[in-house]
Design an enzyme around this catalytic site. Structure first.
Site, PDB file in Angstrom:
ATOM      1  N   HIS A  71       0.880  -1.188   0.000  1.00 55.33           N
ATOM      2  CA  HIS A  71       0.000   0.000   0.000  1.00 55.33           C
ATOM      3  C   HIS A  71       0.911   1.230   0.000  1.00 55.33           C
ATOM      4  CE1 HIS A  71      -3.490   2.397   0.623  1.00 55.33           C
ATOM      5  NE2 HIS A  71      -3.819   2.078   1.859  1.00 55.33           N
ATOM      6  N   HIS A 113      -2.101  -2.501  -9.734  1.00 53.32           N
ATOM      7  CA  HIS A 113      -3.111  -1.923  -8.842  1.00 53.32           C
ATOM      8  C   HIS A 113      -4.339  -2.816  -8.827  1.00 53.32           C
ATOM      9  CE1 HIS A 113      -5.775   1.054  -7.006  1.00 53.32           C
ATOM     10  NE2 HIS A 113      -4.668   1.636  -6.605  1.00 53.32           N
ATOM     11  N   ASP A 158       2.644   5.484  -6.714  1.00 53.02           N
ATOM     12  CA  ASP A 158       3.907   5.451  -5.983  1.00 53.02           C
ATOM     13  C   ASP A 158       5.118   5.470  -6.905  1.00 53.02           C
ATOM     14  OD1 ASP A 158       2.775   5.221  -3.322  1.00 53.02           O
ATOM     15  OD2 ASP A 158       2.010   3.308  -4.053  1.00 53.02           O
TER      16      ASP A 158
HETATM   17  N1  COA Z   1       5.137  -6.922 -10.072  1.00 52.62           N
HETATM   18  C1  COA Z   1       5.069  -8.140 -10.667  1.00 52.62           C
HETATM   19  N2  COA Z   1       3.944  -8.846 -10.767  1.00 52.62           N
HETATM   20  C2  COA Z   1       2.831  -8.330 -10.240  1.00 52.62           C
HETATM   21  C3  COA Z   1       2.825  -7.079  -9.624  1.00 52.62           C
HETATM   22  C4  COA Z   1       4.028  -6.358  -9.544  1.00 52.62           C
HETATM   23  N3  COA Z   1       4.094  -5.165  -8.966  1.00 52.62           N
HETATM   24  N4  COA Z   1       1.573  -6.799  -9.191  1.00 52.62           N
HETATM   25  C5  COA Z   1       0.817  -7.851  -9.531  1.00 52.62           C
HETATM   26  N5  COA Z   1       1.574  -8.767 -10.161  1.00 52.62           N
HETATM   27  C6  COA Z   1       1.118 -10.040 -10.704  1.00 52.62           C
HETATM   28  C7  COA Z   1       0.953 -11.060  -9.606  1.00 52.62           C
HETATM   29  O1  COA Z   1       2.142 -11.772  -9.379  1.00 52.62           O
HETATM   30  C8  COA Z   1      -0.148 -11.916 -10.171  1.00 52.62           C
HETATM   31  O2  COA Z   1       0.397 -12.763 -11.148  1.00 52.62           O
HETATM   32  P1  COA Z   1      -0.148 -14.257 -11.332  1.00 52.62           P
HETATM   33  O3  COA Z   1      -1.615 -14.106 -11.665  1.00 52.62           O
HETATM   34  O4  COA Z   1       0.686 -14.786 -12.455  1.00 52.62           O
HETATM   35  O5  COA Z   1       0.074 -14.913 -10.007  1.00 52.62           O
HETATM   36  C9  COA Z   1      -1.048 -10.923 -10.887  1.00 52.62           C
HETATM   37  O6  COA Z   1      -0.196  -9.826 -11.226  1.00 52.62           O
HETATM   38  C10 COA Z   1      -2.202 -10.417 -10.033  1.00 52.62           C
HETATM   39  O7  COA Z   1      -1.691 -10.017  -8.769  1.00 52.62           O
HETATM   40  P2  COA Z   1      -2.560  -9.918  -7.456  1.00 52.62           P
HETATM   41  O8  COA Z   1      -1.643  -9.987  -6.278  1.00 52.62           O
HETATM   42  O9  COA Z   1      -3.711 -10.846  -7.492  1.00 52.62           O
HETATM   43  O10 COA Z   1      -3.133  -8.482  -7.597  1.00 52.62           O
HETATM   44  P3  COA Z   1      -3.664  -7.598  -6.415  1.00 52.62           P
HETATM   45  O11 COA Z   1      -4.817  -6.839  -6.958  1.00 52.62           O
HETATM   46  O12 COA Z   1      -3.907  -8.407  -5.194  1.00 52.62           O
HETATM   47  O13 COA Z   1      -2.404  -6.663  -6.127  1.00 52.62           O
HETATM   48  C11 COA Z   1      -1.061  -4.850  -5.699  1.00 52.62           C
HETATM   49  C12 COA Z   1      -2.411  -5.303  -6.223  1.00 52.62           C
HETATM   50  C13 COA Z   1      -1.006  -3.311  -5.736  1.00 52.62           C
HETATM   51  C14 COA Z   1      -0.872  -5.302  -4.251  1.00 52.62           C
HETATM   52  C15 COA Z   1       0.072  -5.431  -6.590  1.00 52.62           C
HETATM   53  O14 COA Z   1      -0.062  -4.989  -7.914  1.00 52.62           O
HETATM   54  C16 COA Z   1       1.461  -5.112  -6.053  1.00 52.62           C
HETATM   55  O15 COA Z   1       1.972  -5.836  -5.195  1.00 52.62           O
HETATM   56  N6  COA Z   1       2.092  -4.001  -6.554  1.00 52.62           N
HETATM   57  C17 COA Z   1       3.387  -3.602  -6.030  1.00 52.62           C
HETATM   58  C18 COA Z   1       3.193  -2.795  -4.746  1.00 52.62           C
HETATM   59  C19 COA Z   1       2.633  -1.440  -5.026  1.00 52.62           C
HETATM   60  O16 COA Z   1       3.108  -0.714  -5.891  1.00 52.62           O
HETATM   61  N7  COA Z   1       1.650  -1.061  -4.218  1.00 52.62           N
HETATM   62  C20 COA Z   1       1.037   0.256  -4.305  1.00 52.62           C
HETATM   63  C21 COA Z   1      -0.330   0.197  -4.882  1.00 52.62           C
HETATM   64  S1  COA Z   1      -0.954   1.841  -5.144  1.00 52.62           S
END
Ligand code: COA
Length: 378
Positions: A222, A261, A315
């Protein structure tokens, strides 16, 4: 959804109704109470946006002046909070200092359990006004410097930069930082807002709800992602290292911070605005290396992740913007909180006005009923 299924991460579940914010994740739209984020970034100020979120309309001139006066009056910290900051300086990270100062403000407020709309708005403005003072004070003290007194002639954002650096920001710096504050102010039902609402739903007070939200924002999935982006780009170091660094990171099953996201399946509009601001700062910045490397990383990731719904989020570029403003990386996430306090408190106004205890279920997957066996027989 049936009682036999689990909504993992509550994806797609509406947990509240709100008049504050609408996001279209496919189109990349972000709207605060009817106003497009691009318009607010071009024309508004953080104080105006705070008023908008707390009142669901923009202020007239007299109302804006009254809010600015109120925020100025609430800037000083309670004596106990100042003394504790001096006591713990250097021992805890700024995000914890912020969390702690909210708890102290609550403990010292005899009205904290007054949950009427009028009193809640007083608390909302107080916390919004005090957070910059806490962070600037803590940062000065840990450098062995005395805190800088707030300036009544400066707006909320410019005053923060003044208190942080002891130097008045120029027009571009003040405007860029104010727009960053506008962009982070509100974002519908994110994890930290939800945790604030869960706490408030027990009729616990606004201070405790905000402390919950700060703890939730801290995580790298987050608000902690902006500092994590800084560390990533810093570790990559040069353009040549980008492919090997990213490959190794993905091979370890890690995520690229600042990308992806839950809601946006296109570029986050806040990232688009922050990139534009980044270019404006970089044009006059003595050190644009970090921003340039972020642009190269973004381009590389666009090719590498083509076809996947993974795009830069807020971010990704806030890290380089703050870096060019000379802000240390462990303040990036607290600065996010310093802005989001307005959205959190606005959602809390809605929650307290129409409260129902948040108490979902869990699907039990544990052992069947068992006989209790005394410890000597186990
Ligand atoms: N880098 C690499 N792969 C990513 C990724 C990232 N930043 N974000 C998502 N993915 C991939 C996951 O590994 C997953 O792949 P799979 O289906 O092959 O297993 C797929 O995308 C879906 O991910 P999921 O965790 O289900 O999505 P989510 O909606 O739960 O996650 C976030 C959203 C923001 C937590 C995620 O994108 C993330 O961890 N981003 C990095 C942290 C970040 O920047 N957070 C700030 C958000 S404003």
């Amino acid at each position: 959804m049936t009682s036999e299924t689990v909504a993992r991460g509550l994806e797609g579940v509406n947990v509240a109704a709100t008049k504050l914010c609408r996001i279209d994740g496919q189109k990349g739209e972000l709207i605060y109470s009817g106003y497009d984020i691009y318009d607010l970034a071009d024309h508004s100020t953080f104080e105006e946006v705070a008023f908008l979120l707390w009142n669901l309309r923009l202020p007239n001139a007299a109302e804006l002046t009254a809010l600015q006066d109120n925020l100025r009056a609430e800037r000083p910290l309670p004596d106990l909070a100042s003394r504790i900051l001096r006591e713990i300086v250097g021992q805890i990270r700024p995000m914890r200092a912020l969390e702690m100062s909210v708890i102290i403000s609550g403990a010292l407020d005899p009205q904290s359990s007054d949950l009427t709309n009028a009193q809640l708005k007083v608390t909302a403005a107080r916390l919004t006004a005090r957070m910059p003072t806490v962070l600037a004070t803590y940062h000065r003290l840990r450098q062995g410097l005395e805190p800088v007194a707030p300036r009544d002639d400066l707006g909320h954002s410019a005053n923060f930069l003044w208190m942080l650096n002891g130097r008045e920001p120029n027009e571009l710096e003040a405007r860029v930082f104010d727009v960053a504050m506008i962009l982070h102010a509100e974002h519908e039902m994110n994890a930290s807002t939800f945790s604030a609402l869960v706490t408030a739903s027990t009729l616990s007070d606004m201070y405790s709800a905000i402390a919950s939200a700060i703890g939730t924002l801290k995580g790298p999935l987050h608000g902690g992602a902006n500092e994590a982006v800084y560390k990533l780009v810093d570790a990559i170091g040069t353009e040549q290292n980008i492919p090997s660094h990213v490959e190794a990171l993905l091979a370890r099953g890690e995520r690229v911070m600042g990308i992806g996201h839950r809601v946006y399946k296109t570029t986050d509009p806040r990232a688009i605005i922050l990139e534009k601001l980044g270019h404006e700062l970089a044009a006059v910045s003595a050190d644009r290396k970090y921003f340039d490397l972020s642009l190269k990383l973004r381009d590389y990731l666009a090719r590498k992740l083509e076809g996947k719904p993974l795009y830069p989020n807020v971010d990704f570029f806030s890290a380089s913007v703050y870096k060019m403003l000379g802000i240390p990386s462990d303040l990036y996430t607290p600065i996010f909180a310093m802005s989001r306090i307005t959205g959190w408190t606005a959602h809390l106004l809605e929650q307290y006005a129409d409260n129902r205890l948040v108490r979902p279920n869990a699907l039990y997957e544990g052992a069947g009923n068992r006989e209790y066996v005394e410890i000597a027989s186990r």
